[in-house]
Design a protein around this motif. Structure first.
Motif, PDB file in Angstrom:
ATOM      1  N   GLY A   8       1.807  -2.814   2.159  1.00  0.00           N
ATOM      2  CA  GLY A   8       0.960  -2.464   1.023  1.00  0.00           C
ATOM      3  C   GLY A   8       1.471  -1.216   0.342  1.00  0.00           C
ATOM      4  O   GLY A   8       1.670  -0.182   0.989  1.00  0.00           O
ATOM      5  N   ALA A   9       1.694  -1.303  -0.974  1.00  0.00           N
ATOM      6  CA  ALA A   9       2.187  -0.141  -1.730  1.00  0.00           C
ATOM      7  C   ALA A   9       1.132   0.301  -2.729  1.00  0.00           C
ATOM      8  O   ALA A   9       1.381   0.405  -3.927  1.00  0.00           O
ATOM      9  CB  ALA A   9       3.487  -0.486  -2.439  1.00  0.00           C
ATOM     10  N   GLY A  10      -0.082   0.538  -2.227  1.00  0.00           N
ATOM     11  CA  GLY A  10      -1.152   1.057  -3.079  1.00  0.00           C
ATOM     12  C   GLY A  10      -1.203   2.568  -2.933  1.00  0.00           C
ATOM     13  O   GLY A  10      -0.175   3.228  -2.748  1.00  0.00           O
ATOM     14  N   VAL A  12      -2.283   4.483  -0.527  1.00  0.00           N
ATOM     15  CA  VAL A  12      -1.767   4.982   0.749  1.00  0.00           C
ATOM     16  C   VAL A  12      -0.282   4.656   0.883  1.00  0.00           C
ATOM     17  O   VAL A  12       0.564   5.545   1.054  1.00  0.00           O
ATOM     18  CB  VAL A  12      -2.540   4.383   1.942  1.00  0.00           C
ATOM     19  N   PRO A  48      -7.782   3.687 -10.466  1.00  0.00           N
ATOM     20  CA  PRO A  48      -8.739   4.369 -11.339  1.00  0.00           C
ATOM     21  C   PRO A  48      -8.440   4.194 -12.840  1.00  0.00           C
ATOM     22  O   PRO A  48      -9.310   4.431 -13.671  1.00  0.00           O
ATOM     23  CB  PRO A  48      -8.616   5.837 -10.917  1.00  0.00           C
ATOM     24  N   VAL A  81       2.377 -10.003   3.518  1.00  0.00           N
ATOM     25  CA  VAL A  81       2.394 -10.170   4.977  1.00  0.00           C
ATOM     26  C   VAL A  81       1.284 -11.160   5.317  1.00  0.00           C
ATOM     27  O   VAL A  81       0.163 -11.050   4.800  1.00  0.00           O
ATOM     28  CB  VAL A  81       2.173  -8.818   5.677  1.00  0.00           C
ATOM     29  N   ILE A 131     -12.469  -6.531 -10.356  1.00  0.00           N
ATOM     30  CA  ILE A 131     -11.579  -5.604 -11.079  1.00  0.00           C
ATOM     31  C   ILE A 131     -10.853  -4.757 -10.028  1.00  0.00           C
ATOM     32  O   ILE A 131     -11.220  -3.635  -9.733  1.00  0.00           O
ATOM     33  CB  ILE A 131     -12.336  -4.779 -12.164  1.00  0.00           C
ATOM     34  N   PHE A 173     -18.171   3.323  -8.717  1.00  0.00           N
ATOM     35  CA  PHE A 173     -17.045   3.679  -9.593  1.00  0.00           C
ATOM     36  C   PHE A 173     -16.572   2.517 -10.454  1.00  0.00           C
ATOM     37  O   PHE A 173     -16.548   2.587 -11.669  1.00  0.00           O
ATOM     38  CB  PHE A 173     -15.827   3.988  -8.725  1.00  0.00           C
ATOM     39  N   ALA A 174     -16.162   1.448  -9.735  1.00  0.00           N
ATOM     40  CA  ALA A 174     -15.493   0.346 -10.420  1.00  0.00           C
ATOM     41  C   ALA A 174     -16.422  -0.284 -11.452  1.00  0.00           C
ATOM     42  O   ALA A 174     -16.034  -0.511 -12.601  1.00  0.00           O
ATOM     43  CB  ALA A 174     -15.025  -0.693  -9.403  1.00  0.00           C
ATOM     44  N   GLU A 177     -17.661   2.422 -14.381  1.00  0.00           N
ATOM     45  CA  GLU A 177     -16.566   2.801 -15.288  1.00  0.00           C
ATOM     46  C   GLU A 177     -16.112   1.607 -16.128  1.00  0.00           C
ATOM     47  O   GLU A 177     -15.858   1.744 -17.323  1.00  0.00           O
ATOM     48  CB  GLU A 177     -15.381   3.358 -14.490  1.00  0.00           C
ATOM     49  N   ALA A 316      -4.552   3.775   7.257  1.00  0.00           N
ATOM     50  CA  ALA A 316      -5.385   4.677   6.443  1.00  0.00           C
ATOM     51  C   ALA A 316      -5.867   3.914   5.224  1.00  0.00           C
ATOM     52  O   ALA A 316      -5.491   2.763   5.005  1.00  0.00           O
ATOM     53  CB  ALA A 316      -4.577   5.910   6.023  1.00  0.00           C
ATOM     54  N   GLN A 338      -9.297   9.451  -3.558  1.00  0.00           N
ATOM     55  CA  GLN A 338      -9.287  10.847  -3.111  1.00  0.00           C
ATOM     56  C   GLN A 338      -8.875  10.965  -1.642  1.00  0.00           C
ATOM     57  O   GLN A 338      -8.014  11.765  -1.278  1.00  0.00           O
ATOM     58  CB  GLN A 338     -10.685  11.439  -3.309  1.00  0.00           C
ATOM     59  N   ALA A 340      -7.549   8.380   0.124  1.00  0.00           N
ATOM     60  CA  ALA A 340      -6.332   7.597   0.374  1.00  0.00           C
ATOM     61  C   ALA A 340      -5.063   8.432   0.179  1.00  0.00           C
ATOM     62  O   ALA A 340      -4.168   8.423   1.030  1.00  0.00           O
ATOM     63  CB  ALA A 340      -6.309   6.365  -0.541  1.00  0.00           C
ATOM     64  N   SER A 370     -16.628  13.865  -7.419  1.00  0.00           N
ATOM     65  CA  SER A 370     -15.800  12.984  -8.216  1.00  0.00           C
ATOM     66  C   SER A 370     -16.011  13.122  -9.714  1.00  0.00           C
ATOM     67  O   SER A 370     -16.941  13.788 -10.158  1.00  0.00           O
ATOM     68  CB  SER A 370     -16.092  11.550  -7.792  1.00  0.00           C
TER      69      SER A 370
HETATM   70  C1  LIG Z   1     -11.741  -0.030 -10.943  1.00  0.00           C
HETATM   71  C2  LIG Z   1     -11.591   0.997  -9.845  1.00  0.00           C
HETATM   72  C3  LIG Z   1     -11.768   2.348 -10.137  1.00  0.00           C
HETATM   73  C4  LIG Z   1     -11.644   3.310  -9.142  1.00  0.00           C
HETATM   74  N1  LIG Z   1     -11.805   4.621  -9.460  1.00  0.00           N
HETATM   75  C5  LIG Z   1     -11.673   5.562  -8.505  1.00  0.00           C
HETATM   76  C6  LIG Z   1     -11.795   6.940  -8.822  1.00  0.00           C
HETATM   77  O1  LIG Z   1     -12.040   7.307  -9.971  1.00  0.00           O
HETATM   78  N2  LIG Z   1     -11.641   7.845  -7.804  1.00  0.00           N
HETATM   79  C7  LIG Z   1     -11.371   7.468  -6.529  1.00  0.00           C
HETATM   80  O2  LIG Z   1     -11.242   8.327  -5.636  1.00  0.00           O
HETATM   81  N3  LIG Z   1     -11.229   6.158  -6.187  1.00  0.00           N
HETATM   82  C8  LIG Z   1     -11.380   5.211  -7.141  1.00  0.00           C
HETATM   83  N4  LIG Z   1     -11.228   3.881  -6.815  1.00  0.00           N
HETATM   84  C9  LIG Z   1     -10.959   3.504  -5.410  1.00  0.00           C
HETATM   85  C10 LIG Z   1      -9.472   3.640  -5.052  1.00  0.00           C
HETATM   86  O3  LIG Z   1      -8.642   3.092  -6.044  1.00  0.00           O
HETATM   87  C11 LIG Z   1      -9.198   2.985  -3.694  1.00  0.00           C
HETATM   88  O4  LIG Z   1     -10.059   3.578  -2.736  1.00  0.00           O
HETATM   89  C12 LIG Z   1      -7.733   3.179  -3.262  1.00  0.00           C
HETATM   90  O5  LIG Z   1      -6.897   2.466  -4.131  1.00  0.00           O
HETATM   91  C13 LIG Z   1      -7.490   2.715  -1.825  1.00  0.00           C
HETATM   92  O6  LIG Z   1      -6.132   2.847  -1.514  1.00  0.00           O
HETATM   93  P1  LIG Z   1      -5.408   1.849  -0.479  1.00  0.00           P
HETATM   94  O7  LIG Z   1      -3.980   2.258  -0.428  1.00  0.00           O
HETATM   95  O8  LIG Z   1      -6.178   1.784   0.784  1.00  0.00           O
HETATM   96  O9  LIG Z   1      -5.536   0.423  -1.151  1.00  0.00           O
HETATM   97  P2  LIG Z   1      -4.905  -0.102  -2.514  1.00  0.00           P
HETATM   98  O10 LIG Z   1      -4.632   1.013  -3.444  1.00  0.00           O
HETATM   99  O11 LIG Z   1      -5.818  -1.205  -2.963  1.00  0.00           O
HETATM  100  O12 LIG Z   1      -3.507  -0.724  -2.076  1.00  0.00           O
HETATM  101  C14 LIG Z   1      -3.390  -1.857  -1.264  1.00  0.00           C
HETATM  102  C15 LIG Z   1      -2.018  -2.465  -1.499  1.00  0.00           C
HETATM  103  O13 LIG Z   1      -1.788  -3.478  -0.509  1.00  0.00           O
HETATM  104  C16 LIG Z   1      -1.181  -4.587  -1.127  1.00  0.00           C
HETATM  105  N5  LIG Z   1      -1.452  -5.768  -0.303  1.00  0.00           N
HETATM  106  C17 LIG Z   1      -2.573  -6.515  -0.270  1.00  0.00           C
HETATM  107  N6  LIG Z   1      -2.432  -7.540   0.597  1.00  0.00           N
HETATM  108  C18 LIG Z   1      -1.189  -7.432   1.128  1.00  0.00           C
HETATM  109  C19 LIG Z   1      -0.437  -8.188   2.069  1.00  0.00           C
HETATM  110  N7  LIG Z   1      -0.948  -9.290   2.649  1.00  0.00           N
HETATM  111  N8  LIG Z   1       0.826  -7.798   2.364  1.00  0.00           N
HETATM  112  C20 LIG Z   1       1.361  -6.701   1.774  1.00  0.00           C
HETATM  113  N9  LIG Z   1       0.695  -5.937   0.876  1.00  0.00           N
HETATM  114  C21 LIG Z   1      -0.563  -6.297   0.566  1.00  0.00           C
HETATM  115  C22 LIG Z   1      -1.821  -4.635  -2.509  1.00  0.00           C
HETATM  116  O14 LIG Z   1      -1.028  -5.387  -3.425  1.00  0.00           O
HETATM  117  C23 LIG Z   1      -1.889  -3.160  -2.851  1.00  0.00           C
HETATM  118  O15 LIG Z   1      -0.730  -2.726  -3.505  1.00  0.00           O
HETATM  119  C24 LIG Z   1     -11.340   2.909  -7.809  1.00  0.00           C
HETATM  120  C25 LIG Z   1     -11.157   1.546  -7.509  1.00  0.00           C
HETATM  121  C26 LIG Z   1     -11.274   0.610  -8.513  1.00  0.00           C
HETATM  122  C27 LIG Z   1     -11.067  -0.858  -8.171  1.00  0.00           C
END
Ligand SMILES: Cc1cc2nc3c(=O)[nH]c(=O)nc-3n(C[C@H](O)[C@H](O)[C@H](O)COP(=O)(O)OP(=O)(O)OC[C@H]3O[C@@H](n4cnc5c(N)ncnc54)[C@H](O)[C@@H]3O)c2cc1C
Length: 458
Positions: A8-10, A12, A48, A81, A131, A173-174, A177, A316, A338, A340, A370
Motif C-alpha cells: 500500500g502506497a497511501g 503510511v 484530503p 496483494v 469517496i 471529514f469525508a 467536506e 500503521a 494526521q 498516518a 483538525s
Molecule cells: C475524502 C477524505 C477526506 C479526508 N480528509 C482528512 C483530513 O482532512 N485530515 C485527516 O487527518 N485525514 C483525512 N482523511 C483520512 C485520511 O486520508 C486517512 O486516514 C489516511 O489516508 C490513512 O492512511 P493509510 O496509509 O492507512 O491508508 P490510505 O491512504 O488509504 O492508503 C492505502 C493504500 O493501500 C493501497 N491498497 C489497497 N489495497 C491494497 C492491496 N490489496 N495491495 C496493495 N495495496 C493496496 C491503496 O491503493 C492505497 O494506496 C480523509 C479521508 C477521506 C476519504
C-alpha cells in the motif's frame, strides 16, 4: 539481499518508503537491500484533496503523486496483494494483468488502509458511491454536473426533481467536506442554467450521531452544522438511511424522496486483505500492533506494552489499531492522515533501527485537532485548542494540506490551480464521456449510429 516490502502506497506506505529509501540508500545502491512498494495504483492519493478535486478546485492529477517519480530508489510493483503468508514470508500479488505472482520478503510493512463500509441497506450497493479514490472523485464531479443537464433538458418533473436531489450519508471529514465542496459547486454553476430555479436544488446530510465533524470538536462541529443549514442544506441528525432502492431514498425519520446521487461516507473498515493473512487481527478487522508499530498480540488498548511480537511484520494507519497512549479519550489512534503520516515516520525509523540493531521507539502523538474545508472561503478549524471559522479556517485548511502534500512540483501545481480558480469563473465542464472509452469508435466501425454521451446513472 534483504527485501523489505511495503503493501500500500497511501499516507503510511508512501512516507515509509520515502523515508526508508533515504535511510537505506547506500544499502540499496550496493544491492544489499531492496525496498519494494506494492499498490494497485501507480500513484499515491492525497485523500484530503478528494473533495477539492470533486469540486474542480484542483485538477485530479494534482491530488495524486506518481510513485515512480517520487520513490526513485524503490522497486514499484503495480498490483494488489491478495494473500499474505507471513509464516513463510511470502505474498501473492495480482499484477495489473496476467497471472498472479509470488513475492518473498524479509520484512513487511502493512499499510493497505481502509475501504468504505457498506451496510446491508436495500439498494445501497446498486446506487451509492464512496469517496476514497480519485476515480470516485472524478466520477462524482462528472455525475453531479451532468445532473444539471439532465434536469434542464427533460420535461419530466419527477426525473428533474430526482436529478437535483443530492444526499450525503455520514457527517465526518469525508462526508461533510465532500458535501460542502459539491454544494458550493452546484450553487455557483446554477446561474448558467436559466431553466433551473436554485430552490429546486436539494442537498441532504444524513448522520446517525447527534453531531457532525467530531474531528473539530463539539463547538466547531455545531458551527459547521449551522453554516451548512444556512446554505440550505437539510441536515438530519440521529438519522440514517433505511433503503434507497432504484434511488428511492427512505430515511429512518420517515422522510422519503428520490435521488440520483447518494454519497456514502458513513464509516470505513480495515482493508479486507488483512483477513487473507495469517497475522493477528482484532475484533473490528484491524491489524494488531504495539506502539513500536510491530505486529503483536496481547497488547492492551491505550498502553505501551510490546505484547508478543510477530517478527518481521509492521503496520500503521487506517488498517491497524495503534494504541493511543496520550490522554485522548479513545483507546486507539483515530483513522486520520494526521496519525498516518506521523506513524509512517516512526515506522520507517523503527524498521531502520531493527535493520542496524538499534533500539525501537514507541509512537506517541497527541491528536492536535483538525481543519476542514466546506467550500470556497468556508471552513472550520480546531487545532492546538485554537478555534477558527470561515475564511481563516479555510485558509488554514488549504495552507495545512498544501504543506503536507508530497513534492515541490505538486505543491506548485495545486497552488497554480487555486490562483487560476481565484481569477477565473468556476470550471463547469463535465467529461463523463471518458467512461465510454472505445465505444464511439466501435460503433462507427460497426456501421452503427455514433454513440452519444450517456447518463452516469445508466
Ligand atoms: C475524502 C477524505 C477526506 C479526508 N480528509 C482528512 C483530513 O482532512 N485530515 C485527516 O487527518 N485525514 C483525512 N482523511 C483520512 C485520511 O486520508 C486517512 O486516514 C489516511 O489516508 C490513512 O492512511 P493509510 O496509509 O492507512 O491508508 P490510505 O491512504 O488509504 O492508503 C492505502 C493504500 O493501500 C493501497 N491498497 C489497497 N489495497 C491494497 C492491496 N490489496 N495491495 C496493495 N495495496 C493496496 C491503496 O491503493 C492505497 O494506496 C480523509 C479521508 C477521506 C476519504
Amino acid at each position: 539481499m534483504k527485501r523489505i516490502v511495503v503493501i500500500g502506497a497511501g499516507h503510511v506506505g508512501f512516507y515509509v518508503a520515502e523515508r526508508l529509501s533515504k535511510k537505506l540508500r547506500s544499502d540499496i545502491k550496493r544491492g544489499h537491500v531492496e525496498l519494494m512498494v506494492i499498490d494497485p495504483n501507480q500513484h499515491m492519493t492525497y485523500q484530503p484533496f478528494l473533495p477539492e478535486a470533486a469540486a474542480g478546485n484542483i485538477s485530479p492529477r494534482h491530488g495524486v503523486v506518481p510513485l515512480r517519480q517520487a520513490l526513485k530508489h524503490c522497486t514499484i510493483l503495480t498490483g494488489g496483494v491478495t494473500e499474505i503468508h507471513h509464516a513463510e514470508r511470502r505474498l501473492v500479488v495480482q499484477p495489473l494483468a496476467g497471472p498472479t505472482r509470488e513475492v518473498e520478503y524479509d520484512q513487511v510493512v502493512l499499510a493497505p488502509g481502509s475501504v468504505s463500509r457498506p451496510l446491508p441497506i436495500p439498494g445501497l450497493a446498486d446506487t451509492a458511491i464512496g469517496i476514497k479514490t480519485m476515480g470516485e472523485a472524478i466520477w462524482l464531479r462528472n455525475h453531479v454536473l451532468q445532473r444539471f443537464d439532465v434536469a434542464a433538458a427533460t420535461e419530466d418533473p419527477d426525473l428533474r426533481r430526482k436529478a437535483l436531489t443530492f444526499v450525503t450519508v455520514g457527517g465526518g471529514f469525508a462526508g461533510a467536506e465532500t458535501l460542502g465542496e459539491l454544494e458550493d459547486l452546484t450553487a455557483s454553476i446554477v446561474d448558467n442554467y436559466p431553466e433551473i430555479d436554485p430552490d429546486e436544488i436539494k442537498w441532504y446530510l444524513v448522520e446517525y450521531a447527534d453531531k457532525i465533524l467530531p474531528e473539530v470538536g463539539p463547538q466547531m462541529g455545531a458551527y459547521a452544522a449551522r453554516q451548512l443549514t444556512k446554505r440550505g442544506i437539510d441536515i438530519r441528525l440521529g438519522t440514517t438511511l433505511k433503503s434507497c432502492e432504484g434511488g428511492h431514498v427512505v430515511l429512518t425519520d420517515g422522510e422519503e424522496f428520490d435521488s440520483d446521487t447518494i454519497i456514502w461516507t458513513a464509516g470505513v473498515m480495515p482493508n479486507p486483505l488483512l483477513k487473507k493473512s495469517d497475522l493477528p487481527i482484532g475484533p473490528k478487522g484491524h491489524l494488531e500492533v504495539n506502539t513500536r508499530l510491530q505486529v503483536a498480540t496481547g497488547v492492551e488498548a491505550a498502553t505501551d506494552q510490546t505484547g508478543e511480537v510477530v517478527e518481521g511484520a509492521w503496520g500503521a494507519g487506517d488498517s491497524a489499531q495503534v494504541p493511543d497512549t496520550t490522554d485522548f479519550p479513545l483507546p486507539y489512534c483515530t483513522p486520520s492522515a494526521q496519525h498516518a503520516v506521523r506513524q509512517a515516520t516512526r515506522l520507517a525509523d523503527n524498521v531502520h533501527a531493527a535493520h542496524v540493531g538499534a533500539a525501537l521507539k514507541p509512537y506517541h502523538h497527541k491528536y492536535i485537532g483538525s481543519v476542514a474545508g466546506l467550500g470556497l472561503y468556508k471552513g472550520v478549524a480546531n487545532t492546538y485548542g485554537f478555534k477558527a471559522k470561515g475564511m481563516l479556517a479555510w485558509l488554514m485548511h488549504r495552507g495545512y494540506h498544501l504543506s503536507r502534500v508530497p513534492g515541490v512540483g505538486r505543491k506548485g501545481r495545486i497552488l497554480a490551480d487555486w490562483i487560476v480558480g481565484f481569477f477565473t469563473k468556476r470550471e463547469m465542464v463535465q467529461l463523463g464521456e471518458i467512461g465510454l472509452g472505445r465505444e464511439p469508435f466501435e460503433a462507427i466501425a460497426a456501421g452503427a449510429d455514433p454513440v452519444r454521451a450517456k447518463p452516469t446513472t445508466d
